[in-house]
Scaffold this motif. Structure first.
Motif: not given
Length: 167
Positions: A69-71, A119-122, A124-128, A150-156
């Motif tokens: 399902t995921y990378l 994909l970029e992740l800061s 603060n958990g902000i995604l590009f 919203s297409y991605f699941t992410y956190s920092a």
């Protein structure tokens, strides 16, 4: 056709680059459950400064694996001065602390890569997230189409007192 996926990782990138010049690695299938920092996931090699003058003083370890399902990507980033003022999806995160991932297929005959997902992740958990086209491989005429975050699941998570962050 080779069906491998190639990942390029860049940390706090400044200046221009050619995608073909970045270190790459192939991604293996995930173990179940996923156990980061083990042989069950692919580990990145050491990161170098953007000017290639030597290894980064504050290293980051990136782990990656995939399932049906995921990378899955996970990183541990040493950073004794964590800074990122961005608060909105698809802000220009690359101007400050960020982990950048460039995803592209492994093309036959070592053909150059002109299209990739960035994909970029800061901290603060902000995604590009964008689909990028680089027609002449010099970043002249580069275009991107942003994906909804919203297409991605992410956190920092930030650990400022300990000098690192993870995502």
């Amino acid at each position: 056709m080779n069906n491998k996926l190639v990942l390029f990782f860049v940390l706090s990138l400044f200046g221009s680059f050619v995608l073909a010049d970045l270190p790459t690695f192939n991604v293996e299938a995930c173990s179940s459950p996923i156990l980061w920092n083990t042989t069950a996931s692919t580990n990145s090699t050491a990161f170098y400064l953007a000017d290639c003058s030597g290894p980064a003083l504050q290293q980051t370890v990136v782990n990656a694996c995939y399932d049906n399902t995921y990378l899955h990507l996970h990183f541990y980033c040493l950073d004794n001065n964590i800074y990122s003022p961005y608060t909105q999806c698809n802000d220009h995160l690359y101007n400050d602390d960020v982990v950048e991932v460039f995803i592209a297929p492994d093309l036959p005959n070592d053909d150059p890569i002109h299209n990739y997902i960035e994909l970029e992740l800061s901290p603060n958990g902000i995604l590009f997230a964008a689909d990028v086209t680089n027609p002449d491989l010099t970043c002249n005429g580069i275009t991107d189409d942003n994906y909804p975050c919203s297409y991605f699941t992410y956190s920092a998570q930030r650990y400022d007192d300990e000098g690192y962050w993870t995502g």
